[in-house]
Design a protein around this motif. Structure first.
Motif, PDB file in Angstrom:
ATOM      1  N   GLU A 210       0.791  -0.810   0.101  1.00 20.58           N
ATOM      2  CA  GLU A 210       0.078  -0.045  -0.131  1.00 20.58           C
ATOM      3  C   GLU A 210       1.583   1.593   0.006  1.00 20.58           C
ATOM      4  OE1 GLU A 210      -3.617   2.719  -0.415  1.00 20.58           O
ATOM      5  OE2 GLU A 210      -3.632   0.394   0.527  1.00 20.58           O
ATOM      6  N   GLY A 211       1.250   2.224  -1.136  1.00 24.85           N
ATOM      7  CA  GLY A 211       0.946   3.547  -1.273  1.00 24.85           C
ATOM      8  C   GLY A 211       2.604   3.097  -1.517  1.00 24.85           C
ATOM      9  N   ARG A 212       3.663   2.184  -1.845  1.00 25.75           N
ATOM     10  CA  ARG A 212       4.488   1.930  -2.558  1.00 25.75           C
ATOM     11  C   ARG A 212       4.621   1.618  -3.776  1.00 25.75           C
ATOM     12  NH1 ARG A 212       7.312   0.457   2.404  1.00 25.75           N
ATOM     13  NH2 ARG A 212       9.430   0.750   1.258  1.00 25.75           N
ATOM     14  N   SER A 213       5.973   2.180  -4.539  1.00 26.46           N
ATOM     15  CA  SER A 213       5.820   1.549  -6.110  1.00 26.46           C
ATOM     16  C   SER A 213       6.143   0.288  -6.414  1.00 26.46           C
ATOM     17  CB  SER A 213       6.868   2.536  -6.145  1.00 26.46           C
ATOM     18  OG  SER A 213       7.967   2.780  -6.005  1.00 26.46           O
ATOM     19  N   SER A 214       5.619  -0.249  -7.744  1.00 30.74           N
ATOM     20  CA  SER A 214       5.761  -1.146  -8.484  1.00 30.74           C
ATOM     21  C   SER A 214       6.263  -0.827  -9.574  1.00 30.74           C
ATOM     22  CB  SER A 214       4.835  -2.182  -7.788  1.00 30.74           C
ATOM     23  OG  SER A 214       4.703  -3.522  -7.935  1.00 30.74           O
ATOM     24  N   ALA A 215       7.691  -1.548  -9.840  1.00 28.35           N
ATOM     25  CA  ALA A 215       8.306  -1.759 -10.990  1.00 28.35           C
ATOM     26  C   ALA A 215       7.218  -3.053 -11.999  1.00 28.35           C
ATOM     27  CB  ALA A 215       9.662  -1.577 -11.876  1.00 28.35           C
ATOM     28  N   GLN A 216       6.196  -2.051 -12.930  1.00 31.20           N
ATOM     29  CA  GLN A 216       5.712  -3.984 -13.738  1.00 31.20           C
ATOM     30  C   GLN A 216       5.599  -3.453 -14.823  1.00 31.20           C
ATOM     31  OE1 GLN A 216       4.905  -5.585 -10.220  1.00 31.20           O
ATOM     32  NE2 GLN A 216       4.558  -6.276 -12.028  1.00 31.20           N
ATOM     33  N   SER A 217       5.275  -3.898 -16.031  1.00 32.01           N
ATOM     34  CA  SER A 217       5.214  -4.299 -17.716  1.00 32.01           C
ATOM     35  C   SER A 217       3.356  -4.138 -17.607  1.00 32.01           C
ATOM     36  CB  SER A 217       5.415  -5.640 -18.370  1.00 32.01           C
ATOM     37  OG  SER A 217       4.559  -5.133 -19.623  1.00 32.01           O
ATOM     38  N   LEU A 218       2.896  -3.289 -18.286  1.00 36.91           N
ATOM     39  CA  LEU A 218       1.826  -2.739 -18.577  1.00 36.91           C
ATOM     40  C   LEU A 218       1.207  -3.592 -19.199  1.00 36.91           C
ATOM     41  CD1 LEU A 218       1.415   0.967 -18.576  1.00 36.91           C
ATOM     42  CD2 LEU A 218       1.446  -0.974 -16.156  1.00 36.91           C
ATOM     43  N   THR A 219       1.516  -4.421 -19.837  1.00 40.05           N
ATOM     44  CA  THR A 219       0.916  -5.831 -21.630  1.00 40.05           C
ATOM     45  C   THR A 219       0.580  -6.883 -19.584  1.00 40.05           C
ATOM     46  OG1 THR A 219       3.330  -6.290 -21.752  1.00 40.05           O
ATOM     47  CG2 THR A 219       2.682  -4.863 -22.870  1.00 40.05           C
ATOM     48  N   SER A 220       1.265  -6.789 -18.903  1.00 43.64           N
ATOM     49  CA  SER A 220       1.142  -8.402 -17.806  1.00 43.64           C
ATOM     50  C   SER A 220       0.374  -8.055 -16.549  1.00 43.64           C
ATOM     51  CB  SER A 220       2.166  -8.797 -17.323  1.00 43.64           C
ATOM     52  OG  SER A 220       2.073  -9.068 -16.304  1.00 43.64           O
ATOM     53  N   ASN A 221      -1.435  -8.484 -16.434  1.00 39.97           N
ATOM     54  CA  ASN A 221      -1.564  -8.680 -15.670  1.00 39.97           C
ATOM     55  C   ASN A 221      -0.635  -8.020 -14.007  1.00 39.97           C
ATOM     56  OD1 ASN A 221      -4.078  -7.975 -16.951  1.00 39.97           O
ATOM     57  ND2 ASN A 221      -3.966 -10.849 -16.601  1.00 39.97           N
ATOM     58  N   TRP A 222       0.003  -8.576 -13.997  1.00 36.80           N
ATOM     59  CA  TRP A 222       0.713  -8.313 -12.773  1.00 36.80           C
ATOM     60  C   TRP A 222       0.871  -6.722 -12.461  1.00 36.80           C
ATOM     61  CZ3 TRP A 222       1.279 -12.589 -10.484  1.00 36.80           C
ATOM     62  CH2 TRP A 222       2.084 -14.058 -10.791  1.00 36.80           C
ATOM     63  N   ALA A 223       1.164  -5.989 -13.624  1.00 36.06           N
ATOM     64  CA  ALA A 223       0.539  -4.603 -12.897  1.00 36.06           C
ATOM     65  C   ALA A 223      -0.589  -4.212 -12.173  1.00 36.06           C
ATOM     66  CB  ALA A 223       0.230  -3.770 -14.219  1.00 36.06           C
ATOM     67  N   GLU A 224      -1.866  -5.343 -12.679  1.00 35.61           N
ATOM     68  CA  GLU A 224      -2.955  -4.937 -11.729  1.00 35.61           C
ATOM     69  C   GLU A 224      -3.260  -6.013 -10.473  1.00 35.61           C
ATOM     70  OE1 GLU A 224      -7.705  -6.860 -12.218  1.00 35.61           O
ATOM     71  OE2 GLU A 224      -6.043  -7.479 -13.801  1.00 35.61           O
ATOM     72  N   VAL A 225      -2.278  -6.802 -10.288  1.00 36.60           N
ATOM     73  CA  VAL A 225      -2.337  -7.435  -8.831  1.00 36.60           C
ATOM     74  C   VAL A 225      -1.446  -6.229  -8.021  1.00 36.60           C
ATOM     75  CG1 VAL A 225      -0.484  -9.288  -7.492  1.00 36.60           C
ATOM     76  CG2 VAL A 225      -1.910  -9.652  -9.921  1.00 36.60           C
ATOM     77  N   ALA A 226      -0.446  -5.603  -8.783  1.00 35.22           N
ATOM     78  CA  ALA A 226       0.779  -4.624  -7.816  1.00 35.22           C
ATOM     79  C   ALA A 226      -0.815  -3.457  -7.924  1.00 35.22           C
ATOM     80  CB  ALA A 226       1.138  -4.032  -8.563  1.00 35.22           C
ATOM     81  N   THR A 227      -0.994  -2.947  -8.499  1.00 37.95           N
ATOM     82  CA  THR A 227      -2.545  -1.725  -8.471  1.00 37.95           C
ATOM     83  C   THR A 227      -3.962  -2.873  -7.080  1.00 37.95           C
ATOM     84  OG1 THR A 227      -2.204  -1.899 -10.477  1.00 37.95           O
ATOM     85  CG2 THR A 227      -4.397  -0.611  -9.363  1.00 37.95           C
ATOM     86  N   ASP A 228      -4.296  -3.462  -7.820  1.00 40.57           N
ATOM     87  CA  ASP A 228      -4.720  -3.959  -6.372  1.00 40.57           C
ATOM     88  C   ASP A 228      -4.447  -4.588  -5.247  1.00 40.57           C
ATOM     89  OD1 ASP A 228      -6.899  -4.384  -8.105  1.00 40.57           O
ATOM     90  OD2 ASP A 228      -6.675  -6.624  -8.700  1.00 40.57           O
ATOM     91  N   ALA A 229      -2.809  -4.254  -4.837  1.00 38.04           N
ATOM     92  CA  ALA A 229      -2.780  -4.325  -3.379  1.00 38.04           C
ATOM     93  C   ALA A 229      -2.388  -3.449  -2.914  1.00 38.04           C
ATOM     94  CB  ALA A 229      -0.941  -5.742  -3.538  1.00 38.04           C
ATOM     95  N   GLY A 230      -2.651  -2.198  -3.446  1.00 36.20           N
ATOM     96  CA  GLY A 230      -2.562  -0.700  -3.563  1.00 36.20           C
ATOM     97  C   GLY A 230      -0.750  -0.475  -3.606  1.00 36.20           C
ATOM     98  N   ALA A 231      -0.572  -0.314  -4.482  1.00 34.19           N
ATOM     99  CA  ALA A 231       0.613  -0.143  -4.458  1.00 34.19           C
ATOM    100  C   ALA A 231       1.014   0.509  -6.083  1.00 34.19           C
ATOM    101  CB  ALA A 231       1.890  -1.431  -5.976  1.00 34.19           C
ATOM    102  N   ASP A 232       1.758   1.833  -6.375  1.00 35.22           N
ATOM    103  CA  ASP A 232       1.879   2.499  -7.453  1.00 35.22           C
ATOM    104  C   ASP A 232       2.544   2.256  -8.091  1.00 35.22           C
ATOM    105  OD1 ASP A 232       0.233   4.916  -6.220  1.00 35.22           O
ATOM    106  OD2 ASP A 232       2.882   5.779  -5.093  1.00 35.22           O
TER     107      ASP A 232
END
Length: 274
Positions: free
Chosen positions: A155-177
């Motif tokens: 929550e409130g932390r930054s996570s580096a993710q490729s936007l073409t992968s749904n891992w970005a959605e997982v990170a967002t759902d966890a509250g990450a930027d």
């Protein structure tokens, strides 16, 4: 090597991640209509004396040419070669693009696919699968010594993710930027530079990266999803006797340590077991 792996992982993240891991290097190939070939029996393969295998040949470390022009090699290539030896037949590889690989199976161009094909409900409706030979959960990766110990700490932390992968959605759902990157190598570099706090990906990707860095990455896995992607050999429907024989071969290769040896050579640990 040992990673911290908390027992409790957010169920919602686990559910979101199961469809994301182990589905090869591209998007889901389009269905090619009703399969035009029937299933294949063990007797037919043994009479032919060869198991014809569909694979990409461009998907390191699973199926690739060493140096770009060397012999076909990789984790999946070695596993299915060992399986063919157990069946008493030669192995012949037919390389094809991922988007066409199931069409090639449907048409009978090859007998099976060995290319990190994950078992999904949709695929089970059309194809048969061996017992899995690769298991990979989603993992949360942070710099060594980070105070992030689980998905609930994103929550409130930054996570580096490729936007073409749904891992970005997982990170967002966890509250990450989410900080957009082109791939895992770039995400790892940002982590090492301290420019982001975390990244989420599948375990196999991280293990492959570790191997490429000689085991010294400055990064560690602190949590895993409860759901685990399972990859297996894919067959046309109606191939029951061949599936059973491949299952027996995989069991024998697991029992004598062959699968573990191949796995540890490519990933530094045994990914052939859950």
């Amino acid at each position: 090597m040992t990673h911290a792996r908390p027992a409790v992982v957010l169920a919602a993240l686990a559910a979101a991640s199961v469809a994301l891991v182990g589905c090869s290097s591209g998007s889901e190939p389009a269905a090619s209509g009703e399969p035009s070939s029937t299933g294949l029996t063990l007797e037919q393969v043994q009479e032919a004396g060869v198991l014809v295998v569909g694979t990409e040949g461009t998907y390191s470390p699973f199926s690739f040419h060493e140096g770009g022009a060397g012999e076909l090699t990789g984790y999946d290539v070695e596993v299915i070669t060992a399986v063919a030896e157990e069946l008493g037949v030669e192995v012949e590889f037919q390389e094809t693009q991922w988007d066409a690989i199931f069409a090639g199976l449907d048409s009978g161009r090859f007998d099976v696919i060995a290319n990190q094909v994950s078992i999904t409900p949709e695929r089970l409706e059309r194809y048969e699968f061996s017992t899995p030979y690769t298991y990979s959960p989603g993992v949360l990766i942070v710099p060594e010594g980070s105070d992030i110990t689980g998905f609930d700490a994103l929550e409130g932390r930054s996570s580096a993710q490729s936007l073409t992968s749904n891992w970005a959605e997982v990170a967002t759902d966890a509250g990450a930027d989410v900080e957009e990157v082109e791939g895992f190598a770039q995400a790892a570099e940002l982590l090492r530079q301290g420019r982001v706090d975390a990244t989420i990906n599948d375990r196999l990707t991280f293990l492959d990266y570790e191997q490429s860095q000689g085991g010294e990455t400055g990064l560690e896995v602190v949590a895993e999803t409860e759901e685990v992607s399972e990859s297996a050999v894919a067959f046309r429907a109606g191939s029951e006797s061949l599936v059973a024989a491949v299952d027996e071969a995989l069991a024998a290769l697991a029992a004598d340590g062959t699968l573990a040896e191949i796995s540890e050579r490519y990933f530094g640990e045994d990914v052939s077991q859950p």
